[in-house]
Design an enzyme around this catalytic site. Structure first.
Site, short mmCIF file in Angstrom:
data_model
loop_
_atom_site.label_atom_id
_atom_site.label_comp_id
_atom_site.label_asym_id
_atom_site.label_seq_id
_atom_site.Cartn_x
_atom_site.Cartn_y
_atom_site.Cartn_z
N ARG A 36 0.82 -1.22 -0.05
CA ARG A 36 0.12 0.09 -0.07
C ARG A 36 0.78 1.16 -0.06
O ARG A 36 0.61 2.37 -0.42
CB ARG A 36 -0.80 0.05 1.32
N LYS A 208 -18.08 -16.99 1.64
CA LYS A 208 -19.40 -17.01 1.89
C LYS A 208 -20.29 -16.24 0.87
O LYS A 208 -20.20 -15.22 -0.05
CB LYS A 208 -19.87 -15.92 3.28
N GLY A 364 -9.41 -8.77 -1.06
CA GLY A 364 -8.35 -9.38 -0.33
C GLY A 364 -7.68 -10.52 -0.43
O GLY A 364 -6.39 -10.66 -1.07
N GLY A 387 -12.47 -4.09 0.12
CA GLY A 387 -13.99 -3.43 0.42
C GLY A 387 -14.38 -2.54 -0.64
O GLY A 387 -15.40 -2.48 -1.19
P1 AMP Z 1 -13.54 -14.33 1.28
O1 AMP Z 1 -12.89 -13.36 2.24
O2 AMP Z 1 -14.90 -14.46 1.33
O3 AMP Z 1 -12.86 -13.88 -0.20
O4 AMP Z 1 -13.05 -15.92 1.63
C1 AMP Z 1 -11.78 -16.13 1.69
C2 AMP Z 1 -11.46 -17.40 2.39
O5 AMP Z 1 -12.35 -18.26 1.80
C3 AMP Z 1 -9.96 -17.84 2.35
O6 AMP Z 1 -9.51 -17.62 3.60
C4 AMP Z 1 -10.42 -19.38 1.97
O7 AMP Z 1 -9.44 -20.22 2.82
C5 AMP Z 1 -11.56 -19.35 2.53
N1 AMP Z 1 -12.14 -20.63 1.57
C6 AMP Z 1 -12.23 -20.79 0.23
N2 AMP Z 1 -12.91 -21.87 -0.43
C7 AMP Z 1 -13.15 -22.43 0.84
C8 AMP Z 1 -13.81 -23.78 1.31
N3 AMP Z 1 -14.10 -24.51 0.18
N4 AMP Z 1 -14.21 -24.04 2.34
C9 AMP Z 1 -13.79 -23.33 3.49
N5 AMP Z 1 -13.19 -22.07 3.24
C10 AMP Z 1 -12.98 -21.77 2.08
#
Ligand code: AMP
Length: 406
Positions: A36, A208, A364, A387
């Site tokens: 950054r 999620k 991120g 974000g």
């Molecule tokens: P996000 O911040 O929503 O982009 O999510 C990123 C996180 O999702 C990372 O830390 C990954 O380890 C986790 N992730 C990705 N695929 C999976 C999965 N199949 N099961 C659980 N966690 C996951």
């Protein structure tokens, strides 16, 4: 707004909102990732080269109630000197000055005595509650420190804080600028959102569904293909009647998943879900692993990465695309056993980019992944704003951008 690159900053004090919210080692306060800071250097250097001076303001971390040693921006001074080439400067000029408060007597005196070619770094803006509250009196005090205001903090552009948005009203339009980083972020995002060449694939992953509903909805209006991977894919699998074992699932989003699939079908957008998965018997780097169809995962097992067939399936879509947006990993890429899918996607994007596609990686964890796998310079643009980028692609107006433009 005036165009930053066309403006000559000679004899002007430029007050720049940067995003120096870098991670620090808890004990030594050493900077563990300076991306950054690096991203803001071209903007600072252009102003210094013109013969102006620079006053930098930023937040760092989330201080709760006033000043905290671990969130002091003084920990960044030495490294900033290095990045600006001030360290051991043969002419003896330079040396970043530091004000131990962002408003008040020291900030006023130091900024008033700043000479052309010099840089002043102000203490953490968030040591004042007024920053996040968007307090007008606080914004006005900050505004008095500079002749012009430059917003180069894309990472906080989605916040209507005092220094990122409210401050704009104390500068006439011709004295507000996007810095070079902000300009590049906006140009790249616009290329994807409003000037995309088709086929346009959006690759959405991560944990999620609930975090990504709005971005998927907005992309349904623009993309030709949407690839859904990562933990969120299993909510879609279950919604379609699949068996997902212990995989991540948001039970309260099953209907949302069905609605998104219906909308996509109605709009003729192709949704690609992973045909198979790497499954594990526990959420652990040393778990036992196997492969299974993503809609037929045995009880007691969970999908932690997309499988080899899914990697091939996604690679084919990506390779035929002219515009590519990537947000979110395809699996738990932090663990070696579950990073193949994320890597395969990075490779495919790099190849498509080499063949002329425009690719933007934002958010991120996908940014962390391209950096970790060494693909950052093989894609067209890597966004610095997690974000902020997400909200931009959700179709929201970002206060930090609106404030410069209005
Ligand atoms: P996000 O911040 O929503 O982009 O999510 C990123 C996180 O999702 C990372 O830390 C990954 O380890 C986790 N992730 C990705 N695929 C999976 C999965 N199949 N099961 C659980 N966690 C996951």
């Amino acid at each position: 707004m005036s165009k930053f690159s066309d403006h000559n900053f000679a004899n002007q004090k430029a007050l720049i909102r940067v995003d120096f919210n870098v991670p620090l080692d808890k004990e030594t306060f050493a900077i563990t990732d300076d991306n950054r800071m690096r991203a803001a250097i071209p903007t600072i250097q252009k102003i210094l080269k013109d013969g102006g001076s620079v006053i930098l303001m930023s937040h760092l971390g989330r201080p709760k109630d006033g000043p905290e040693e671990k969130y002091s921006l003084k920990h960044l001074v030495n490294h900033l000197n290095d990045l600006l080439g001030f360290t051991n400067s043969p002419s003896g000029v330079g040396g970043v000055k530091f004000a131990d408060d962002c408003i008040g007597a020291s900030a006023v005196e130091l900024s008033a005595s700043l000479k052309n070619g010099e840089v002043l770094l102000l203490e953490n803006l968030r040591f004042y509650k007024e920053e996040e509250k968007g307090d007008e009196a606080f914004a006005e005090k900050l505004s008095k420190l500079g002749d012009v205001w430059v917003n180069d903090a894309f990472g906080t552009a989605h916040r209507a804080h005092a220094s990122t948005a409210v401050i704009a009203k104390y500068f006439p339009r011709e004295k507000r600028f996007f810095g070079l980083l902000m300009e590049a972020e906006v140009i790249s995002a616009e290329k994807v959102l409003h000037q995309s060449q088709k086929p346009f694939v959006a690759i959405i992953g991560g944990a999620k569904v609930s975090d990504k509903i709005l971005i998927i909805e907005n992309l349904l209006e623009r993309a030709t293909d949407i690839i859904i991977g990562g933990g969120m894919a299993y909510t879609f699998m279950k919604a379609e009647g699949g068996k997902i074992g212990n995989s991540l699932c948001e039970e309260d989003r099953l209907q949302t998943a069905i609605d998104l699939l219906k909308k996509a079908a109605a709009k003729g957008v192709n949704i690609h879900l992973p045909s198979d998965s790497i499954i594990a018997d526990k959420f652990d780097a040393n778990a036992n692993i196997s492969t299974a169809p993503s809609d037929d995962i045995p009880d007691g097992w969970m999908g932690l990465d997309i499988g080899a067939n899914a990697s091939e399936q996604f690679t084919n879509v990506i390779k035929h695309s002219k515009t590519i947006l990537w947000n979110g990993p395809m699996g738990v890429f932090e663990m070696a056993k579950f990073q193949h899918g994320t890597k395969a996607v990075a490779v495919a994007i790099a190849e498509a980019t080499q063949h002329g596609a425009f690719s933007l990686v934002g958010g991120g964890d996908s940014v962390a992944a391209v950096n970790q796998f060494g693909f950052a310079d093989k894609v067209s643009y890597v966004s610095t704003g997690g974000g902020a980028m997400l909200e931009y692609f959700e179709g929201k107006v970002l206060p930090g951008i609106a404030a410069v433009n209005e």
